[in-house]
Design a protein around this motif. Structure first.
Motif, PDB file in Angstrom:
ATOM      1  N   ARG A  72      -2.128  -0.190 -53.007  1.00  0.00           N
ATOM      2  CA  ARG A  72      -2.530  -1.358 -52.224  1.00  0.00           C
ATOM      3  C   ARG A  72      -3.211  -0.916 -50.926  1.00  0.00           C
ATOM      4  N   ASP A  73      -4.069   0.060 -51.043  1.00  0.00           N
ATOM      5  CA  ASP A  73      -4.858   0.529 -49.885  1.00  0.00           C
ATOM      6  C   ASP A  73      -6.184  -0.226 -49.859  1.00  0.00           C
ATOM      7  N   TRP A  74      -6.079  -1.531 -49.743  1.00  0.00           N
ATOM      8  CA  TRP A  74      -7.261  -2.380 -49.833  1.00  0.00           C
ATOM      9  C   TRP A  74      -8.279  -2.022 -48.760  1.00  0.00           C
ATOM     10  N   HIS A  75      -9.514  -1.985 -49.182  1.00  0.00           N
ATOM     11  CA  HIS A  75     -10.625  -1.708 -48.268  1.00  0.00           C
ATOM     12  C   HIS A  75     -11.896  -2.300 -48.857  1.00  0.00           C
ATOM     13  N   MET A  76     -12.925  -2.342 -48.062  1.00  0.00           N
ATOM     14  CA  MET A  76     -14.188  -2.949 -48.490  1.00  0.00           C
ATOM     15  C   MET A  76     -15.145  -1.887 -49.021  1.00  0.00           C
ATOM     16  N   HIS A  77     -15.851  -2.259 -50.064  1.00  0.00           N
ATOM     17  CA  HIS A  77     -17.003  -1.502 -50.540  1.00  0.00           C
ATOM     18  C   HIS A  77     -18.210  -2.408 -50.351  1.00  0.00           C
ATOM     19  N   VAL A  78     -19.377  -1.818 -50.207  1.00  0.00           N
ATOM     20  CA  VAL A  78     -20.565  -2.619 -49.920  1.00  0.00           C
ATOM     21  C   VAL A  78     -21.375  -2.958 -51.162  1.00  0.00           C
ATOM     22  N   THR A  79     -20.950  -2.483 -52.322  1.00  0.00           N
ATOM     23  CA  THR A  79     -21.675  -2.797 -53.552  1.00  0.00           C
ATOM     24  C   THR A  79     -20.701  -3.230 -54.637  1.00  0.00           C
ATOM     25  N   SER A  80     -21.272  -3.778 -55.687  1.00  0.00           N
ATOM     26  CA  SER A  80     -20.444  -4.240 -56.790  1.00  0.00           C
ATOM     27  C   SER A  80     -19.889  -3.059 -57.584  1.00  0.00           C
ATOM     28  N   ARG A  81     -18.843  -3.313 -58.320  1.00  0.00           N
ATOM     29  CA  ARG A  81     -18.204  -2.292 -59.151  1.00  0.00           C
ATOM     30  C   ARG A  81     -19.232  -1.728 -60.128  1.00  0.00           C
ATOM     31  N   GLY A  82     -19.239  -0.425 -60.275  1.00  0.00           N
ATOM     32  CA  GLY A  82     -20.157   0.216 -61.208  1.00  0.00           C
ATOM     33  C   GLY A  82     -21.528   0.508 -60.627  1.00  0.00           C
ATOM     34  N   ALA A  83     -21.737   0.215 -59.344  1.00  0.00           N
ATOM     35  CA  ALA A  83     -23.038   0.500 -58.718  1.00  0.00           C
ATOM     36  C   ALA A  83     -23.242   2.009 -58.662  1.00  0.00           C
ATOM     37  N   SER A  84     -24.495   2.409 -58.648  1.00  0.00           N
ATOM     38  CA  SER A  84     -24.812   3.835 -58.573  1.00  0.00           C
ATOM     39  C   SER A  84     -24.441   4.393 -57.206  1.00  0.00           C
ATOM     40  N   VAL A  85     -24.341   5.704 -57.137  1.00  0.00           N
ATOM     41  CA  VAL A  85     -24.059   6.377 -55.869  1.00  0.00           C
ATOM     42  C   VAL A  85     -25.127   6.016 -54.846  1.00  0.00           C
ATOM     43  N   SER A  86     -26.386   6.032 -55.272  1.00  0.00           N
ATOM     44  CA  SER A  86     -27.461   5.731 -54.330  1.00  0.00           C
ATOM     45  C   SER A  86     -27.335   4.304 -53.808  1.00  0.00           C
ATOM     46  N   ALA A  87     -27.010   3.341 -54.675  1.00  0.00           N
ATOM     47  CA  ALA A  87     -26.855   1.955 -54.229  1.00  0.00           C
ATOM     48  C   ALA A  87     -25.716   1.833 -53.232  1.00  0.00           C
ATOM     49  N   GLU A  88     -24.594   2.487 -53.509  1.00  0.00           N
ATOM     50  CA  GLU A  88     -23.421   2.413 -52.632  1.00  0.00           C
ATOM     51  C   GLU A  88     -23.710   3.045 -51.264  1.00  0.00           C
ATOM     52  N   TYR A  89     -24.218   4.260 -51.278  1.00  0.00           N
ATOM     53  CA  TYR A  89     -24.439   4.983 -50.031  1.00  0.00           C
ATOM     54  C   TYR A  89     -25.541   4.323 -49.201  1.00  0.00           C
ATOM     55  N   LEU A  90     -26.665   4.019 -49.852  1.00  0.00           N
ATOM     56  CA  LEU A  90     -27.806   3.494 -49.103  1.00  0.00           C
ATOM     57  C   LEU A  90     -27.565   2.074 -48.612  1.00  0.00           C
ATOM     58  N   ALA A  91     -26.880   1.259 -49.388  1.00  0.00           N
ATOM     59  CA  ALA A  91     -26.550  -0.091 -48.913  1.00  0.00           C
ATOM     60  C   ALA A  91     -25.677   0.002 -47.662  1.00  0.00           C
ATOM     61  N   GLY A  92     -24.706   0.908 -47.679  1.00  0.00           N
ATOM     62  CA  GLY A  92     -23.849   1.079 -46.506  1.00  0.00           C
ATOM     63  C   GLY A  92     -24.606   1.583 -45.294  1.00  0.00           C
ATOM     64  N   ALA A  93     -25.471   2.562 -45.512  1.00  0.00           N
ATOM     65  CA  ALA A  93     -26.240   3.131 -44.395  1.00  0.00           C
ATOM     66  C   ALA A  93     -27.156   2.080 -43.771  1.00  0.00           C
ATOM     67  N   VAL A  94     -27.866   1.343 -44.595  1.00  0.00           N
ATOM     68  CA  VAL A  94     -28.789   0.319 -44.094  1.00  0.00           C
ATOM     69  C   VAL A  94     -28.019  -0.816 -43.421  1.00  0.00           C
ATOM     70  N   TRP A  95     -26.915  -1.253 -44.048  1.00  0.00           N
ATOM     71  CA  TRP A  95     -26.093  -2.317 -43.465  1.00  0.00           C
ATOM     72  C   TRP A  95     -25.548  -1.876 -42.109  1.00  0.00           C
ATOM     73  N   GLY A  96     -25.008  -0.670 -42.040  1.00  0.00           N
ATOM     74  CA  GLY A  96     -24.446  -0.177 -40.784  1.00  0.00           C
ATOM     75  C   GLY A  96     -25.480  -0.084 -39.678  1.00  0.00           C
ATOM     76  N   LEU A  97     -26.666   0.409 -40.016  1.00  0.00           N
ATOM     77  CA  LEU A  97     -27.727   0.529 -39.015  1.00  0.00           C
ATOM     78  C   LEU A  97     -28.211  -0.857 -38.577  1.00  0.00           C
ATOM     79  N   SER A  98     -28.238  -1.793 -39.508  1.00  0.00           N
ATOM     80  CA  SER A  98     -28.650  -3.160 -39.174  1.00  0.00           C
ATOM     81  C   SER A  98     -27.647  -3.818 -38.225  1.00  0.00           C
ATOM     82  N   VAL A  99     -26.368  -3.642 -38.501  1.00  0.00           N
ATOM     83  CA  VAL A  99     -25.333  -4.190 -37.618  1.00  0.00           C
ATOM     84  C   VAL A  99     -25.423  -3.522 -36.247  1.00  0.00           C
ATOM     85  N   TRP A 100     -25.646  -2.207 -36.236  1.00  0.00           N
ATOM     86  CA  TRP A 100     -25.787  -1.465 -34.969  1.00  0.00           C
ATOM     87  C   TRP A 100     -26.926  -2.054 -34.146  1.00  0.00           C
ATOM     88  N   LEU A 101     -28.071  -2.299 -34.786  1.00  0.00           N
ATOM     89  CA  LEU A 101     -29.216  -2.864 -34.072  1.00  0.00           C
ATOM     90  C   LEU A 101     -28.854  -4.236 -33.498  1.00  0.00           C
TER      91      LEU A 101
END
Length: 185
Positions: free
Chosen positions: A93-122
């Motif tokens: 029960r170590d619930w946490h958020m992921h930024v992509t749907s289950r089964g997403a590729s590594v690139s989708a997961e990593y890049l969605a997080g990077a872009v989202w984080g930078l957008s929030v930072w801006l």
């Protein structure tokens, strides 16, 4: 979600060499270590392209071109959409958020997080907090976390190297000026 950590993944990506699959695998550490085993050769090209586009965002922010930074981030958000979901691992029960749907590729997961984080930072701090190292030999990018938005270098190492080089150049110029004055006299 730790948006600052996601924004730092964008910094890590832009500063990574990405010459080959080994370089790409080296990018994945900490919370992203699991990605190391799932990334493939085909991902290298995608990560390189995303890295160049994210570098543009930092360049736009550094030069005060907020509208261009926002436009590029919006384009990247469309290319790597965030599809948040709650996740836990192996029944824990170590619930946490992921930024992509289950089964997403590594690139989708990593890049969605990077872009989202930078957008929030801006949105939180403004694009003036995006930086490109002032040491001409470096070129790394960074997020300016200083209290008065005055950071110019990606690291203390680059700041020291640049300041020492400037000091030596001033000393050399002073010696040359003295030598030139002595010849004139």
């Amino acid at each position: 979600m730790d948006f600052d950590a996601y924004a730092r993944t964008a910094v890590d990506l832009v500063n990574a060499p990405l010459a080959d699959l080994d370089d790409l695998k080296a990018l994945f550490h900490g919370d992203h270590a699991w990605m190391r085993d799932e990334v493939a050769e085909r991902d290298v090209v995608l990560f390189r392209r995303a890295s160049r586009r994210l570098r543009d965002v930092f360049e736009f922010g550094t030069t005060g071109r907020d509208t261009d930074a926002v436009a590029e981030l919006n384009s990247l958000l469309a290319a790597f959409p965030v599809r948040p979901r709650i996740s836990g691992h192996e029944g824990a029960r170590d619930w946490h958020m992921h930024v992509t749907s289950r089964g997403a590729s590594v690139s989708a997961e990593y890049l969605a997080g990077a872009v989202w984080g930078l957008s929030v930072w801006l949105c939180q701090y403004g694009s003036a907090r995006f930086g490109v190292c002032a040491d001409a030999r470096c070129g790394n990018v960074y997020l300016d976390t200083s209290s008065n938005c005055c950071r110019r270098f990606c690291s203390e190492r680059c700041a020291t190297r640049s300041h020492v080089a400037a000091h030596r150049a001033r000393k050399r110029a002073a010696v040359e000026d003295e030598a030139g004055l002595a010849r004139v006299s």
